[in-house]
Design an enzyme around this catalytic site. Sequence first.
Site, PDB file in Angstrom:
ATOM      1  N   ARG A 152       0.795  -1.230   0.000  1.00 22.10           N
ATOM      2  CA  ARG A 152       0.000   0.000   0.000  1.00 22.10           C
ATOM      3  C   ARG A 152       0.825   1.276   0.000  1.00 22.10           C
ATOM      4  NH1 ARG A 152      -2.735  -3.846   1.570  1.00 22.10           N
ATOM      5  NH2 ARG A 152      -0.732  -4.359   2.510  1.00 22.10           N
ATOM      6  N   THR A 153       1.760   1.368   0.917  1.00 18.99           N
ATOM      7  CA  THR A 153       2.420   2.664   1.105  1.00 18.99           C
ATOM      8  C   THR A 153       3.218   3.031  -0.140  1.00 18.99           C
ATOM      9  OG1 THR A 153       2.556   2.100   3.434  1.00 18.99           O
ATOM     10  CG2 THR A 153       3.831   4.004   2.702  1.00 18.99           C
TER      11      THR A 153
ATOM     12  N   LYS B 245      25.940  -3.412  -0.745  1.00 22.17           N
ATOM     13  CA  LYS B 245      27.402  -3.291  -0.845  1.00 22.17           C
ATOM     14  C   LYS B 245      27.983  -2.556   0.354  1.00 22.17           C
ATOM     15  CE  LYS B 245      26.618  -2.566  -5.756  1.00 22.17           C
ATOM     16  NZ  LYS B 245      26.510  -1.460  -6.722  1.00 22.17           N
TER      17      LYS B 245
ATOM     18  N   ARG C 165      11.067   3.982   3.618  1.00 19.66           N
ATOM     19  CA  ARG C 165      10.722   3.002   4.662  1.00 19.66           C
ATOM     20  C   ARG C 165      11.990   2.247   5.026  1.00 19.66           C
ATOM     21  NH1 ARG C 165       5.688  -1.085   4.577  1.00 19.66           N
ATOM     22  NH2 ARG C 165       4.704   0.894   5.140  1.00 19.66           N
TER      23      ARG C 165
ATOM     24  N   HIS D 110       4.593   5.780  11.603  1.00 12.92           N
ATOM     25  CA  HIS D 110       4.135   5.646  10.224  1.00 12.92           C
ATOM     26  C   HIS D 110       3.193   6.833   9.967  1.00 12.92           C
ATOM     27  CE1 HIS D 110       3.043   4.044   6.447  1.00 12.92           C
ATOM     28  NE2 HIS D 110       2.775   2.782   6.771  1.00 12.92           N
TER      29      HIS D 110
HETATM   30  N1   CP Z   1      -0.428  -0.088   5.811  1.00 11.94           N
HETATM   31  C1   CP Z   1       0.798  -0.330   5.287  1.00 11.94           C
HETATM   32  O1   CP Z   1       1.795   0.317   5.675  1.00 11.94           O
HETATM   33  O2   CP Z   1       0.825  -1.293   4.338  1.00 11.94           O
HETATM   34  P1   CP Z   1       2.107  -1.747   3.516  1.00 11.94           P
HETATM   35  O3   CP Z   1       3.071  -2.370   4.493  1.00 11.94           O
HETATM   36  O4   CP Z   1       1.618  -2.683   2.468  1.00 11.94           O
HETATM   37  O5   CP Z   1       2.733  -0.491   2.935  1.00 11.94           O
END
Ligand code: CP
Length: 304
Positions: A51-52, A80, A101, A129
């Site tokens: 999603r993100t 590396k 991320r 998040h």
């Molecule tokens: N909600 C969420 O962060 O989903 P993903 O890990 O798929 O990005």
Amino acid sequence: MKHLIDPMDLSLQEIDDLLDLADDVIANKEKYAKVCEGKKLATLFFEPSTRTRLSFEAAMMELGGNVLGFSSADSSSSTKGESVADTVKVVSCYADIIAMRHPKEGAPFLASLKSDSPIINAGDGGHNHPTQTLTDLLTIRREKGRLDHITIGFCGDLKFGRTVHSLIKALSRYEGIRFVMISPEELEIPEYLREEVFSDGKLTYEQVRTLDEVMPELDVLYMTRVQRERFFNEADYVRLKDTYILDMPKLKNAKPDLSILHPLPRVNEIAVEVDDDPRACYFRQALNGKYVRMALIMNMLEIA
Ligand code: CP
């Protein structure tokens, strides 16, 4: 230059403005179709995501911009031995804005100290998040018409679930929020969050062990997955993973206007039969994630 590392980086007014902009994007998509022409978003994902990452990329495309990046650490030069700081310093030469991320808590903050482009934390370990929080706030506001005077139950893995930590912090600034934590003892919210949000006594929360005992009181139920990847020991994960499974019998005593949220991915914690219930908001929530990220990209690029 402004970065988004923690949900508390945004004032309540800034959150309101972002949610208003996301609502306007939803209502007038064509108005925003070219506003990011010539701009580039880099998505640096050192940890898996559906999603993100894809909603960030779709968001930039729907604004008329371009995207580049990688979807796993394995396909970057971190294999590396390149540091996060060097990676980000270089990528900020190529992109106007970066969503990152990383499994290590604090990595996006470190990146923000080195980057020449704005950094958005797209999830750091079990910590924060913030763009999921914006997604959740937009969803609650669209479903309930308000962000205050809500009884919200957080259910499942409240220890490792970064979406839970960020949303609790964000909601702590609104009036009349009643927090109900539903988890086994081992998965209660971490000490640092208790200190940060609840230690001054102005806000309190209730801790319970079963969904049934609080279900009739909830306006919002925020279900979460037990975060296998953060456990040190597989046996503990196996023991705890199916503690809560929301199914139709469990919803028997719920309010008719309950909103069921889940940041997704789900594993077993919501039975598929619940998807057809109008109270299930989690797929609408995932869509809202794209719109709120469109608003955020425009805001951070100072386009709107
Ligand atoms: N909600 C969420 O962060 O989903 P993903 O890990 O798929 O990005």
